[in-house]
Design a protein around this motif. Structure first.
Motif, PDB file in Angstrom:
ATOM      1  N   GLN A   1      34.266  42.431  51.400  1.00  0.00           N
ATOM      2  CA  GLN A   1      33.996  40.991  51.454  1.00  0.00           C
ATOM      3  C   GLN A   1      32.921  40.663  50.434  1.00  0.00           C
ATOM      4  O   GLN A   1      31.969  41.418  50.274  1.00  0.00           O
ATOM      5  N   LYS A   2      33.124  39.514  49.797  1.00  0.00           N
ATOM      6  CA  LYS A   2      32.183  39.116  48.743  1.00  0.00           C
ATOM      7  C   LYS A   2      30.963  38.432  49.352  1.00  0.00           C
ATOM      8  O   LYS A   2      31.081  37.616  50.251  1.00  0.00           O
ATOM      9  N   ASN A   3      29.812  38.817  48.850  1.00  0.00           N
ATOM     10  CA  ASN A   3      28.588  38.136  49.242  1.00  0.00           C
ATOM     11  C   ASN A   3      27.822  37.912  47.947  1.00  0.00           C
ATOM     12  O   ASN A   3      27.234  38.839  47.404  1.00  0.00           O
TER      13      ASN A   3
ATOM     14  N   THR B   1      30.504  42.791  46.293  1.00  0.00           N
ATOM     15  CA  THR B   1      31.530  42.997  47.306  1.00  0.00           C
ATOM     16  C   THR B   1      31.284  44.326  48.003  1.00  0.00           C
ATOM     17  O   THR B   1      31.109  45.356  47.346  1.00  0.00           O
TER      18      THR B   1
ATOM     19  N   ASP C   1      38.244  40.416  50.536  1.00  0.00           N
ATOM     20  CA  ASP C   1      38.396  40.372  49.077  1.00  0.00           C
ATOM     21  C   ASP C   1      39.119  41.637  48.614  1.00  0.00           C
ATOM     22  O   ASP C   1      38.520  42.706  48.538  1.00  0.00           O
TER      23      ASP C   1
ATOM     24  N   THR D   1      38.571  42.495  44.114  1.00  0.00           N
ATOM     25  CA  THR D   1      37.548  43.372  43.531  1.00  0.00           C
ATOM     26  C   THR D   1      38.017  44.823  43.659  1.00  0.00           C
ATOM     27  O   THR D   1      38.340  45.279  44.751  1.00  0.00           O
TER      28      THR D   1
ATOM     29  N   THR E   1      34.154  48.316  45.466  1.00  0.00           N
ATOM     30  CA  THR E   1      33.006  47.750  46.183  1.00  0.00           C
ATOM     31  C   THR E   1      31.736  48.392  45.638  1.00  0.00           C
ATOM     32  O   THR E   1      31.776  49.506  45.111  1.00  0.00           O
TER      33      THR E   1
END
Lengths: 341, 275
Positions: free
Chosen positions: A25-27, A31, A43, A46, A49
């Motif tokens: 998950q993107k933050n 990611t 996500d 990407t 990670t």
């Protein structure tokens, strides 16, 4: 066997009722694998990670037990988990760590080959659903390490993208059981092996980074060579290459006082690049300088681990080369070492 | 979680504390229900001061010394600093015993030379006591002991016994003699010329001391003709987990906590990082 992409996401959403699901998950710009609260945040674009997927099984900081009034209380058992969207390099990393933490087939006379209970407990309850890579990054080199962008190594189920569906490569009983339990979501048809081969070829044709592993297992001959000063030049012992490595396993155990008669014990990542890592109580440090520590890291992955487990502890994920603030490239290191042999 | 979790400490009780030097104390430790630790001479434990941390400590008593075991601890860091303030009745966490100690069954029937430098005498005391308690199982018994100064010497009342004991040849020296010191002066290797004629193939040398000591002592053992496989060195490393997982004690491809801490010289002479 295949599944429509959106159906796969619905299945993952559904699985949250029974499993903790971790997915990329993107933050901001980063990611990472995080617990999924909303499948829309997953996500899968990407490729890599920031932190390897191992973190879901081997957290950076993990409470292992609490002590209260001179009694040890074990940490709560983990919940069944699904690790969704793992790339082949990271799935392979977990496989390498399985062999290490569960002391499988260790080829030596060490005492107590020992199954790490924390790794085992989480690993037994974790289903790994990997996804093949359609595009490499500039430092991706998994194909140099015996796997490839569509490799199923280390996964229970591998998803191979094909149009609006995923072809499935199921490698384990755990994977089979998951599909059996949700069989209404899946459909027959297509050729998984062919899809796998197609994605592999397409992705490999775009790979520009290579790791020369042909001399792995021979670097001990260079132990006394000044070459280690050369290949480690610029290293600031920051430990980035080890913290983000899918096969690094070093940890420290620390106590945190939580009250007058209570404390928590944490197991947390450590790095052989840190100066104090090998420092003994007497003040003696068997690896006192940067070159000795860099040598240890390379030899651990490309020499010692091979002796103990018969495999290289590197998956070609490229993070070390990509993230090094001094621009030290594993590819260059292996090339230089190989040239000196 | 599996029932036998070797990461989980037993809660042990300090039974007695004895000050050996201003920086070293010996602790007698009792496990729950008076259970035996089940160690062999030369093994070590991971000792926790709850809320402070854990440190690897060698066991300085022999299994033949009784149900409880002893730890000699130098005040050198956070954990050992707090241990030094602890009193009988206080609790410690204990994991272990870990690693390979001295192979006492293999040593039986042989002549033994103990080479102890400084606090290296602590782990060796476990095997020294074992030999004294099974004296007829062993041949010629020699202890070579070096310390920095007379006041740094550990187990002073026991040394007094060894000096008078006809069952052991006890040789000692201090690096820096004081006016009151009547014994030998100089580094530990100077004592080797005082070792009489030995039967090298029937002799084992058991070595523990500061890192700088090993190379020179091993050379002297070689001069005496002791085969490499009969030179047993107990090594220090930063052993954190004791289980070959955390990585800290790695010596090239070996883990000190799993393959050691007692190694034969044959095992380690080609390991560049070992000595």
């Amino acid at each position: 066997m295949k599944i429509k992409k959106e159906k796969m996401l619905s299945l993952i959403d559904e699985s949250r009722k029974t499993h903790v699901v971790y997915a990329p998950q993107k933050n901001g710009a980063v990611t990472n694998f995080k617990k999924v609260e909303d499948i829309k945040s997953i996500d899968l674009k990407t490729v890599r990670t920031a932190t390897p997927a191992k973190e879901a099984v081997f957290p950076q900081t993990e409470l292992i037990y609490k002590v209260e009034s001179d009694k040890v209380h074990q940490a709560d058992a983990s919940k069944p988990a699904i690790l969704f969207g793992v790339r082949p390099c990271d799935a392979r990393g977990i496989q390498v760590l399985d062999n290490f933490f569960l002391a499988r087939d260790r080829k030596d006379g060490g005492k107590q080959p020992f199954e790490d209970p924390y790794w085992k407990e989480k690993r037994d309850k974790t289903l790994i659903i990997a996804i093949a890579c359609e595009k490499p990054l500039s430092t991706c080199a998994c194909s140099s390490l015996g796997i490839h962008p569509a490799s199923e190594a280390g996964s229970d189920i591998l998803l191979v993208p094909e149009g609006d569906s995923y072809q499935l490569v199921v490698s384990t009983e755990k994977g089979k059981a998951f599909i059996e339990a949700n069989k209404s979501m899946f459909e027959d048809g297509g050729d998984a092996k062919a899809a796998q081969e197609k994605v592999k070829k397409a992705c490999e044709s775009m790979m520009i980074f290579k790791l020369d592993t042909s001399k792995a297992g021979q670097y001990m001959k260079l132990y006394e060579s000044p070459i280690w000063q050369k290949v480690s030049q610029g290293c600031i012992s920051c430990g980035v290459c080890t913290f983000f490595c899918p096969t690094c396993h070093c940890f420290e155990m620390r106590d945190r006082k939580t009250g007058a008669v209570s404390c928590d014990r944490d197991k947390c990542w450590d790095s052989c690049h840190f100066t104090v890592y090998s420092l003994e109580a007497s003040g003696h440090n068997p690896r006192p300088d940067v070159a000795a520590r860099y040598r240890n890291k390379i030899l651990d992955k490309y020499q010692y681990h091979m002796t103990l487990y018969g495999e290289i502890a590197c998956t070609g994920c490229g993070r070390c080369s990509d993230l090094c603030p001094s621009g030290i490239s594993l590819s260059e290191t292996l090339k230089t070492l190989g040239g000196a042999l | 979680m599996q029932s036998l979790n070797l990461y989980e400490p037993m809660i042990a009780t300090i039974k007695s504390v004895k000050e050996l030097t201003p920086t070293e104390k010996m602790f007698e430790v009792e496990l729950p229900d008076g259970k035996r630790l089940g160690h062999g001479p030369g093994q070590f434990v991971e000792m926790t001061v709850f809320g402070v941390g854990e440190a690897p400590i060698s066991i300085c008593s022999s299994p033949t010394d009784g149900n409880n075991f002893h730890l000699t601890i130098r005040k050198v860091g956070d954990v050992t600093g707090v241990v030094h303030t602890m009193k009988p009745g206080d609790k410690l966490g204990i994991r272990g015993p870990f690693g390979y100690g001295f192979p006492v069954d293999q040593l039986k029937g042989h002549d033994i030379i103990i080479v102890a430098g400084g606090i290296g005498l602590a782990p060796l005391r476990s095997v020294i006591n074992y030999i004294f308690h099974n004296r007829s199982d062993f041949g010629q018994f020699t202890i070579i002991h070096g310390a920095k100064t007379p006041s740094d010497m550990l187990f002073k009342d026991e040394l007094e016994g060894w000096r008078k004991n006809p069952n052991v040849v006890y040789l000692e020296t201090v690096d820096r003699p004081t006016p009151e010191w009547k014994g030998n002066g100089g580094v530990i290797t100077t004592l080797f010329k005082k070792v009489g004629k030995i039967n090298p193939d029937n002799t084992y040398a058991l070595v523990c001391g500061p890192p700088v000591m090993y190379k020179y002592v091993i050379l002297e053992c070689g001069v005496l003709g002791i085969p490499d496989s009969h030179i047993l060195a107990s090594l220090e490393r930063r052993m954190k987990c004791g289980l070959g997982k955390c990585g800290h004690c790695q010596i090239n491809g070996l883990y000190c906590c799993q393959h050691g801490p007692v190694f034969t010289y044959t095992q380690i002479k080609h390991l560049e990082e070992a000595l």
